[in-house]
Design a protein around this motif. Sequence first.
Motif, mmCIF file in Angstrom:
data_model
loop_
_atom_site.group_PDB
_atom_site.id
_atom_site.type_symbol
_atom_site.label_atom_id
_atom_site.label_comp_id
_atom_site.label_asym_id
_atom_site.label_seq_id
_atom_site.Cartn_x
_atom_site.Cartn_y
_atom_site.Cartn_z
ATOM 1 N N ALA A 77 0.844 -1.196 0.000
ATOM 2 C CA ALA A 77 0.000 0.000 0.000
ATOM 3 C C ALA A 77 0.878 1.245 0.000
ATOM 4 O O ALA A 77 1.866 1.324 0.735
ATOM 5 N N SER A 78 0.527 2.214 -0.804
ATOM 6 C CA SER A 78 1.306 3.448 -0.846
ATOM 7 C C SER A 78 1.185 4.182 0.481
ATOM 8 O O SER A 78 0.155 4.124 1.166
ATOM 9 N N ASP A 79 2.244 4.907 0.844
ATOM 10 C CA ASP A 79 2.203 5.696 2.072
ATOM 11 C C ASP A 79 1.094 6.741 2.015
ATOM 12 O O ASP A 79 0.379 6.964 3.010
ATOM 13 N N ALA A 80 0.944 7.373 0.864
ATOM 14 C CA ALA A 80 -0.097 8.395 0.726
ATOM 15 C C ALA A 80 -1.479 7.779 0.914
ATOM 16 O O ALA A 80 -2.350 8.353 1.579
ATOM 17 N N GLY A 81 -1.685 6.589 0.327
ATOM 18 C CA GLY A 81 -2.970 5.915 0.480
ATOM 19 C C GLY A 81 -3.231 5.509 1.917
ATOM 20 O O GLY A 81 -4.364 5.602 2.409
ATOM 21 N N LEU A 82 -2.188 5.048 2.617
ATOM 22 C CA LEU A 82 -2.347 4.670 4.018
ATOM 23 C C LEU A 82 -2.690 5.896 4.862
ATOM 24 O O LEU A 82 -3.575 5.842 5.730
ATOM 25 N N ARG A 83 -2.016 7.001 4.618
ATOM 26 C CA ARG A 83 -2.355 8.228 5.364
ATOM 27 C C ARG A 83 -3.806 8.623 5.128
ATOM 28 O O ARG A 83 -4.531 8.982 6.066
ATOM 29 N N ARG A 84 -4.235 8.540 3.874
ATOM 30 C CA ARG A 84 -5.604 8.964 3.569
ATOM 31 C C ARG A 84 -6.632 8.056 4.228
ATOM 32 O O ARG A 84 -7.648 8.525 4.736
ATOM 33 N N ILE A 85 -6.382 6.756 4.216
ATOM 34 C CA ILE A 85 -7.409 5.875 4.784
ATOM 35 C C ILE A 85 -7.438 5.974 6.305
ATOM 36 O O ILE A 85 -8.500 5.804 6.920
ATOM 37 N N VAL A 86 -6.312 6.282 6.944
ATOM 38 C CA VAL A 86 -6.346 6.531 8.387
ATOM 39 C C VAL A 86 -7.192 7.764 8.678
ATOM 40 O O VAL A 86 -8.022 7.767 9.599
ATOM 41 N N ARG A 87 -7.010 8.820 7.884
ATOM 42 C CA ARG A 87 -7.831 10.017 8.065
ATOM 43 C C ARG A 87 -9.312 9.693 7.853
ATOM 44 O O ARG A 87 -10.183 10.158 8.597
ATOM 45 N N ARG A 88 -9.617 8.893 6.831
ATOM 46 C CA ARG A 88 -11.006 8.513 6.575
ATOM 47 C C ARG A 88 -11.578 7.705 7.732
ATOM 48 O O ARG A 88 -12.733 7.897 8.130
ATOM 49 N N ALA A 89 -10.793 6.774 8.256
ATOM 50 C CA ALA A 89 -11.254 5.964 9.383
ATOM 51 C C ALA A 89 -11.586 6.855 10.577
ATOM 52 O O ALA A 89 -12.632 6.692 11.227
ATOM 53 N N HIS A 90 -10.700 7.788 10.880
ATOM 54 C CA HIS A 90 -10.961 8.701 11.990
ATOM 55 C C HIS A 90 -12.225 9.528 11.734
ATOM 56 O O HIS A 90 -13.018 9.768 12.651
ATOM 57 N N ALA A 91 -12.414 9.941 10.484
ATOM 58 C CA ALA A 91 -13.614 10.721 10.146
ATOM 59 C C ALA A 91 -14.883 9.897 10.341
ATOM 60 O O ALA A 91 -15.953 10.459 10.624
ATOM 61 N N HIS A 92 -14.779 8.578 10.211
ATOM 62 C CA HIS A 92 -15.929 7.693 10.427
ATOM 63 C C HIS A 92 -16.067 7.274 11.897
ATOM 64 O O HIS A 92 -16.897 6.425 12.214
ATOM 65 N N GLY A 93 -15.255 7.842 12.765
ATOM 66 C CA GLY A 93 -15.350 7.537 14.186
ATOM 67 C C GLY A 93 -14.661 6.258 14.593
ATOM 68 O O GLY A 93 -14.955 5.702 15.667
ATOM 69 N N LEU A 94 -13.720 5.767 13.778
ATOM 70 C CA LEU A 94 -12.990 4.537 14.077
ATOM 71 C C LEU A 94 -11.586 4.853 14.570
ATOM 72 O O LEU A 94 -10.902 5.721 14.008
ATOM 73 N N LYS A 95 -11.151 4.152 15.597
ATOM 74 C CA LYS A 95 -9.745 4.199 15.993
ATOM 75 C C LYS A 95 -8.956 3.236 15.111
ATOM 76 O O LYS A 95 -9.524 2.324 14.502
ATOM 77 N N VAL A 96 -7.636 3.438 15.075
ATOM 78 C CA VAL A 96 -6.814 2.741 14.085
ATOM 79 C C VAL A 96 -5.635 2.029 14.745
ATOM 80 O O VAL A 96 -4.943 2.596 15.601
ATOM 81 N N MET A 97 -5.425 0.776 14.332
ATOM 82 C CA MET A 97 -4.158 0.097 14.569
ATOM 83 C C MET A 97 -3.468 -0.101 13.230
ATOM 84 O O MET A 97 -4.073 -0.613 12.283
ATOM 85 N N ILE A 98 -2.213 0.302 13.152
ATOM 86 C CA ILE A 98 -1.389 -0.007 11.982
ATOM 87 C C ILE A 98 -0.537 -1.216 12.345
ATOM 88 O O ILE A 98 0.161 -1.225 13.363
ATOM 89 N N LYS A 99 -0.622 -2.231 11.528
ATOM 90 C CA LYS A 99 -0.025 -3.547 11.818
ATOM 91 C C LYS A 99 0.798 -3.982 10.597
ATOM 92 O O LYS A 99 0.347 -4.784 9.778
ATOM 93 N N PRO A 100 2.004 -3.462 10.451
ATOM 94 C CA PRO A 100 2.812 -3.792 9.269
ATOM 95 C C PRO A 100 3.183 -5.274 9.226
ATOM 96 O O PRO A 100 3.467 -5.893 10.252
#
Length: 326
Positions: A77-100
């Motif tokens: 996954a591109s870094d830019a895409g990962l940043r964007r989807i984390v922002r989207r998740a937060h906007a949907h009220g979801l907390k995030v775990m990044i698990k490389p």
Amino acid sequence: MAAVLLAVGGCQPEREEAPVIRGITLPSWYRTDYDSPAADRYLRDIRATGARWVTFTPTWYQKRRGDSVMRPTEETASDAGLRRIVRRAHAHGLKVMIKPHVDLPGDGDRAEIRPRDRAVWFTSYRHFITHYADLAAATDAEQFAVGTELAGVSGDRAAWTEVIEAVRDHYDGTLTYAANYDEYRRIGFWRELDLIGIDAYWPLSDRPTQSGERLRKAWKPISERLAAYSREQDRRILFTEAGYVSQRGTTTAPYDWTVSTRPGDAEQAAAYRALLDTFTGRRWWAGVCWWMWDDWPDSGETPAKLAYTPHGKPAEKVLREKWGAS
């Protein structure tokens, strides 16, 4: 350090509600997955189950199990895409775990990675993992996994302590490591982390079953061992992964995505319910991140009706019931 506070001398009840992670994993298999037009819909659907967390899995690869370096590929996954989807998740009220993840090509098992030069491998690994620790810090991701199912190298306590120290220099959030269910007792660095992470793919039956009673009975000794281990390590336990394909026999080998060609929606749902019935309310249990939500359009190797996703199946109804979805 988020150490668990456990009952002493039997003065407090064994079962008590505690904050738990209600999560679902949304993995990536290609560079542009997290920029898919389906991303917002997936996040909305995940939130609608009652989930409050989502896990993302950017992946680097090494060509052979003995190699000493890992690199991003077109499947990363591109870094830019990962940043964007984390922002989207937060906007949907979801907390995030990044698990490389570090993976081998094809169906290679990352647990079999055994580098010829361990010192070089760990140097490469620190570069990989701190790259994503920086990204987690920059996006305010709430949790981060320092590794996943790397049984071939996870016994090197000193090297992993250095990895964890390096990650903490880059990221201030909650840390875990995702050990396979047959690996976690060999991990010597749990005290350096905030949560014990286990990918909970224990076989629960020697034959296909939809019996909740039988599945809960199978979980009982496992739950007792985990409770004792949590007390021993003074850490709560998070199921960093757990999941079942909707195939007949999934409870016999939850880690196998090709256990059968026969649908098993009822067995999948029974397995979801048995896990949540067994562990919900245990003070030492920090929750579960189910593997996984839908594959991205045109990327799934397994037909959705047989895949790990609970979406549109009885297992999703179990989640909504147990997680109190509105």
